[in-house]
Structure formats: C-alpha cells, structure tokens
Motif scaffolding. Structure first.
Motif, PDB file in Angstrom:
ATOM      1  N   MET A  20       0.839  -1.183   0.000  1.00  0.00           N
ATOM      2  CA  MET A  20       0.000   0.000   0.000  1.00  0.00           C
ATOM      3  C   MET A  20       0.880   1.241   0.000  1.00  0.00           C
ATOM      4  O   MET A  20       1.916   1.282   0.658  1.00  0.00           O
ATOM      5  N   GLN A  21       0.440   2.249  -0.753  1.00  0.00           N
ATOM      6  CA  GLN A  21       1.132   3.535  -0.773  1.00  0.00           C
ATOM      7  C   GLN A  21       0.092   4.653  -0.734  1.00  0.00           C
ATOM      8  O   GLN A  21      -0.785   4.696  -1.595  1.00  0.00           O
ATOM      9  N   PRO A  22       0.146   5.531   0.280  1.00  0.00           N
ATOM     10  CA  PRO A  22      -0.794   6.658   0.297  1.00  0.00           C
ATOM     11  C   PRO A  22      -0.537   7.573  -0.896  1.00  0.00           C
ATOM     12  O   PRO A  22       0.592   7.664  -1.389  1.00  0.00           O
ATOM     13  N   LYS A  23      -1.591   8.238  -1.352  1.00  0.00           N
ATOM     14  CA  LYS A  23      -1.472   9.153  -2.486  1.00  0.00           C
ATOM     15  C   LYS A  23      -1.861  10.557  -2.032  1.00  0.00           C
ATOM     16  O   LYS A  23      -2.790  10.727  -1.247  1.00  0.00           O
ATOM     17  N   TRP A  24      -1.153  11.541  -2.557  1.00  0.00           N
ATOM     18  CA  TRP A  24      -1.340  12.946  -2.167  1.00  0.00           C
ATOM     19  C   TRP A  24      -1.507  13.802  -3.405  1.00  0.00           C
ATOM     20  O   TRP A  24      -0.864  13.562  -4.432  1.00  0.00           O
ATOM     21  N   SER A  25      -2.357  14.809  -3.298  1.00  0.00           N
ATOM     22  CA  SER A  25      -2.509  15.755  -4.403  1.00  0.00           C
ATOM     23  C   SER A  25      -1.308  16.688  -4.422  1.00  0.00           C
ATOM     24  O   SER A  25      -0.533  16.748  -3.464  1.00  0.00           O
ATOM     25  N   ALA A  26      -1.197  17.443  -5.494  1.00  0.00           N
ATOM     26  CA  ALA A  26      -0.088  18.393  -5.621  1.00  0.00           C
ATOM     27  C   ALA A  26      -0.105  19.431  -4.508  1.00  0.00           C
ATOM     28  O   ALA A  26       0.943  19.930  -4.110  1.00  0.00           O
ATOM     29  N   ASP A  27      -1.295  19.723  -3.974  1.00  0.00           N
ATOM     30  CA  ASP A  27      -1.388  20.716  -2.901  1.00  0.00           C
ATOM     31  C   ASP A  27      -1.397  20.083  -1.511  1.00  0.00           C
ATOM     32  O   ASP A  27      -1.739  20.734  -0.528  1.00  0.00           O
ATOM     33  N   GLY A  28      -1.022  18.815  -1.404  1.00  0.00           N
ATOM     34  CA  GLY A  28      -0.828  18.181  -0.107  1.00  0.00           C
ATOM     35  C   GLY A  28      -2.038  17.520   0.515  1.00  0.00           C
ATOM     36  O   GLY A  28      -1.977  17.083   1.655  1.00  0.00           O
ATOM     37  N   HIS A  29      -3.119  17.420  -0.221  1.00  0.00           N
ATOM     38  CA  HIS A  29      -4.317  16.762   0.316  1.00  0.00           C
ATOM     39  C   HIS A  29      -4.262  15.256   0.056  1.00  0.00           C
ATOM     40  O   HIS A  29      -3.791  14.807  -0.989  1.00  0.00           O
ATOM     41  N   TYR A  30      -4.768  14.502   1.002  1.00  0.00           N
ATOM     42  CA  TYR A  30      -4.833  13.046   0.870  1.00  0.00           C
ATOM     43  C   TYR A  30      -5.912  12.692  -0.147  1.00  0.00           C
ATOM     44  O   TYR A  30      -7.046  13.170  -0.062  1.00  0.00           O
ATOM     45  N   MET A  62       0.631  -2.707   5.388  1.00  0.00           N
ATOM     46  CA  MET A  62       1.005  -3.123   4.039  1.00  0.00           C
ATOM     47  C   MET A  62       1.962  -2.143   3.367  1.00  0.00           C
ATOM     48  O   MET A  62       2.401  -2.374   2.247  1.00  0.00           O
ATOM     49  N   MET A  63       2.279  -1.058   4.049  1.00  0.00           N
ATOM     50  CA  MET A  63       3.196  -0.083   3.474  1.00  0.00           C
ATOM     51  C   MET A  63       4.629  -0.588   3.615  1.00  0.00           C
ATOM     52  O   MET A  63       5.083  -0.875   4.706  1.00  0.00           O
ATOM     53  N   GLU A  64       5.294  -0.687   2.476  1.00  0.00           N
ATOM     54  CA  GLU A  64       6.680  -1.161   2.471  1.00  0.00           C
ATOM     55  C   GLU A  64       7.617   0.026   2.625  1.00  0.00           C
ATOM     56  O   GLU A  64       7.960   0.694   1.653  1.00  0.00           O
ATOM     57  N   ALA A  65       7.995   0.267   3.856  1.00  0.00           N
ATOM     58  CA  ALA A  65       8.875   1.394   4.148  1.00  0.00           C
ATOM     59  C   ALA A  65       9.419   1.212   5.556  1.00  0.00           C
ATOM     60  O   ALA A  65       8.826   0.494   6.362  1.00  0.00           O
ATOM     61  N   PRO A  66      10.530   1.867   5.861  1.00  0.00           N
ATOM     62  CA  PRO A  66      11.032   1.831   7.237  1.00  0.00           C
ATOM     63  C   PRO A  66       9.972   2.378   8.197  1.00  0.00           C
ATOM     64  O   PRO A  66       9.154   3.226   7.823  1.00  0.00           O
ATOM     65  N   VAL A  67       9.978   1.893   9.417  1.00  0.00           N
ATOM     66  CA  VAL A  67       8.986   2.271  10.426  1.00  0.00           C
ATOM     67  C   VAL A  67       8.869   3.788  10.557  1.00  0.00           C
ATOM     68  O   VAL A  67       7.756   4.325  10.628  1.00  0.00           O
ATOM     69  N   GLU A  68       9.967   4.494  10.562  1.00  0.00           N
ATOM     70  CA  GLU A  68       9.927   5.952  10.713  1.00  0.00           C
ATOM     71  C   GLU A  68       9.193   6.606   9.537  1.00  0.00           C
ATOM     72  O   GLU A  68       8.436   7.561   9.720  1.00  0.00           O
ATOM     73  N   ASP A  69       9.393   6.097   8.332  1.00  0.00           N
ATOM     74  CA  ASP A  69       8.693   6.644   7.164  1.00  0.00           C
ATOM     75  C   ASP A  69       7.191   6.397   7.255  1.00  0.00           C
ATOM     76  O   ASP A  69       6.383   7.259   6.898  1.00  0.00           O
ATOM     77  N   VAL A  70       6.820   5.224   7.750  1.00  0.00           N
ATOM     78  CA  VAL A  70       5.397   4.913   7.935  1.00  0.00           C
ATOM     79  C   VAL A  70       4.798   5.879   8.952  1.00  0.00           C
ATOM     80  O   VAL A  70       3.716   6.436   8.730  1.00  0.00           O
ATOM     81  N   ARG A  71       5.500   6.121  10.032  1.00  0.00           N
ATOM     82  CA  ARG A  71       5.004   7.063  11.053  1.00  0.00           C
ATOM     83  C   ARG A  71       4.834   8.470  10.479  1.00  0.00           C
ATOM     84  O   ARG A  71       3.870   9.167  10.794  1.00  0.00           O
ATOM     85  N   GLN A  72       5.784   8.889   9.655  1.00  0.00           N
ATOM     86  CA  GLN A  72       5.680  10.217   9.038  1.00  0.00           C
ATOM     87  C   GLN A  72       4.450  10.301   8.138  1.00  0.00           C
ATOM     88  O   GLN A  72       3.734  11.303   8.142  1.00  0.00           O
ATOM     89  N   GLU A  73       4.197   9.240   7.375  1.00  0.00           N
ATOM     90  CA  GLU A  73       3.016   9.215   6.510  1.00  0.00           C
ATOM     91  C   GLU A  73       1.735   9.203   7.346  1.00  0.00           C
ATOM     92  O   GLU A  73       0.753   9.844   6.987  1.00  0.00           O
ATOM     93  N   GLN A  74       1.741   8.482   8.457  1.00  0.00           N
ATOM     94  CA  GLN A  74       0.575   8.463   9.338  1.00  0.00           C
ATOM     95  C   GLN A  74       0.301   9.858   9.914  1.00  0.00           C
ATOM     96  O   GLN A  74      -0.854  10.281   9.992  1.00  0.00           O
ATOM     97  N   ASN A  75       1.351  10.562  10.304  1.00  0.00           N
ATOM     98  CA  ASN A  75       1.192  11.928  10.818  1.00  0.00           C
ATOM     99  C   ASN A  75       0.664  12.858   9.724  1.00  0.00           C
ATOM    100  O   ASN A  75      -0.218  13.689   9.968  1.00  0.00           O
ATOM    101  N   ARG A  76       1.205  12.717   8.536  1.00  0.00           N
ATOM    102  CA  ARG A  76       0.744  13.515   7.400  1.00  0.00           C
ATOM    103  C   ARG A  76      -0.736  13.216   7.118  1.00  0.00           C
ATOM    104  O   ARG A  76      -1.516  14.110   6.837  1.00  0.00           O
ATOM    105  N   PHE A  77      -1.103  11.955   7.223  1.00  0.00           N
ATOM    106  CA  PHE A  77      -2.483  11.522   7.018  1.00  0.00           C
ATOM    107  C   PHE A  77      -3.420  12.170   8.045  1.00  0.00           C
ATOM    108  O   PHE A  77      -4.492  12.669   7.699  1.00  0.00           O
TER     109      PHE A  77
END
Length: 110
Positions: A20-30, A62-77
């Motif tokens: 799984m990979q989250p997707k973001w718009s050009a203006d930063g919206h999920y 399901m996100m294939e990334a280091p734990v810290e990167d997953v946490r950053q994406e979760q915070n962004r989410f």
C-alpha cells in the motif's frame, strides 16, 4: 473495501504480496491509497486505487517502508484529515463532502 480484500486474499493465496502507498494531491491533500499486487516472483500484476470513505482506513501494515517513514506518513495523514474535515466543523473525513472533494482532487491528479 471488499474488492481490495478480495485482491489481497487472492494474491496472498498464490504466494504473492500486496503493498500500500498513500497518495497525495499536488497541494498536499490526501486522495486515497494505491494497492500494488505482485506475484510470487515479484512481478507487478495489478494496481488498485482506493478512494472515498474506505480510503480513510489505510492498511498501514502493508506499506513497504522503514517504520519511521510509515510514522511520518501516518502523521501527514492525520493532518490531512483535519484539513478535509476540521473538527470544529462537526463533519468527519469520511463524510460526503470530504469524499466528494477527495474525488475531485483525485481526478485532477490523473
């Protein structure tokens, strides 16, 4: 969503993997997330975009990334959820307005 669960089950039953990979718009919206299915050799066999209310519950495991990167994406989410439906507005990010806005942003990205 059921179609995503069916894809995951079918791929895993044959020894494959789904990420799984989250997707973001050009203006930063999920704008949802993308599932990528690979067979047991690692060859990509299918991609599936998940949007709308169902996308508000991404399968982070399901996100294939280091734990810290997953946490950053979760915070962004979480921050994006507040942008889509500010708590003081009384709405929630899986509601009609947020989902319709997300769909419009997703379409612009395509």
């Amino acid at each position: 969503p059921p179609v995503a669960a069916a894809l995951v089950d079918a791929v895993q039953a044959k020894g494959g993997k789904v990420t799984m990979q989250p997707k973001w718009s050009a203006d930063g919206h999920y704008i949802g997330y993308e599932l990528t299915a690979k067979d047991k050799t690692g060859a990509e066999i299918k991609k599936l975009d998940v949007t709308g209310a169902a996308s508000r519950f991404p399968p982070w495991e399901m996100m294939e990334a280091p734990v810290e990167d997953v946490r950053q994406e979760q915070n962004r989410f979480r921050k994006a959820s507040d942008l889509d439906a500010p708590p003081e507005g009384g709405n929630f990010d899986g509601g009609f307005t947020s989902s319709a806005t997300q769909a419009a942003r997703f379409a612009r990205q395509k």
